[in-house]
Enzyme design. Structure first.
Site: not given
Length: 285
Positions: A147, A155, A164, A190
């Site tokens: 993770d 973000n 991204d 993620e």
């Protein structure tokens, strides 16, 4: 003409050859005296060609290729040959396009569109086969759940497009630092799953580098991600990863159990402060 001398030959349409004319004009081209028209037909392996017919492959107003016919006789081709060849290439173009669309559909069905690795469904299918094989033959098998730490902050700070790019960069880093036999898939968001066939957590794998254990692989991924910030339009963005690690043993009845153990270990890694590898242990272990 020996087929071995012409199989696999490639031609650039930017050079002075008739192929370029067929593609640019989008219609059949007949050369009654090929050597007189183009010097390429004076040199091996094309010097047997005296006359030539080229026909474009067109689908949905796009030229996707061409078909060429040649003859050792000058003046061998006429407009009737061109019409017949055009009818044939029209059918060939449809078949090729259908094949391309099928392959594209198949690829999209098994690939994560952002990272280009296995999507969740395809990874689970592949992992299920590997799980059954390892269990049947009593071979070692390890699984990592990974993770990205504090990815929501990336973000929220830089926007999803930058997020991204970070995901893509981390995926490439992982692929470069895993073996060809290892499988990686995007589990969701993620989170990623990495399956390591023929590999135990601590004992060495005699079929590969003698230091390649699942724990070594996980720690190597952690270190390379930590030391490799992602270069973006906003500068270098550092990120770390947490990894939960488990392996096939007597406590595992199925693939879901293996994934659940890796998930539990990942949770412990994040609870312990992130940017670390935690190996799953049974309760009380």
């Amino acid at each position: 003409q020996n087929a071995d001398t012409i199989m696999g030959l490639q031609f650039s349409i930017n050079t002075d050859i008739p192929n370029k004319l067929v593609v640019s004009r989008r219609k059949p081209i007949i050369l009654e005296n090929a050597p007189a028209a183009y010097s390429i037909f004076k040199k091996p392996p094309h010097n047997h060609t005296k006359s030539w017919l080229g026909v474009p492959l067109i689908i949905q107003d796009r030229v996707i290729g061409m078909i060429a016919l040649d003859s050792t006789q000058a003046g061998r081709f006429d407009q009737d040959h061109a019409r017949l060849a055009s009818a044939f290439t029209a059918q060939v173009a449809v078949v090729l396009e259908n094949a391309r669309l099928y392959e594209e559909t198949r690829r999209l069905a098994i690939t994560d569109s952002l990272t280009g690795i296995c999507n969740r469904r395809h990874f689970i299918n592949l992992a299920q086969r590997e799980f059954q094989r390892s269990r049947r033959y009593q071979h070692p098998l390890s699984l990592i759940m990974m993770d990205l730490d504090h990815f929501k902050v990336v973000n929220d700070t830089y926007g999803h497009l930058i997020g991204d790019k970070v995901l893509q960069a981390i995926t490439i880093l992982c692929q470069k630092n895993l073996r060809a036999s290892d499988m990686i898939g995007r589990y969701g968001g993620e989170e990623f799953l990495i399956m390591l066939p023929e590999t135990s957590i601590n004992s060495t794998d005699t079929n590969h580098d003698n230091k390649y254990t699942a724990k070594y692989a996980a720690e190597r991924l952690r270190k390379v991600v930590e030391s490799t910030p992602t270069q973006t339009a906003h500068g270098k963005i550092p990120i770390t990863i947490s990894l939960g690690l488990t392996e096939l043993n007597e406590d595992v009845d199925n693939l879901d159990d293996l994934i659940d153990h890796a998930d539990q270990a990942l949770y412990q890694a994040k609870e312990a402060g992130r940017n670390r590898v935690v190996v799953w242990e049974p309760a009380g272990g």
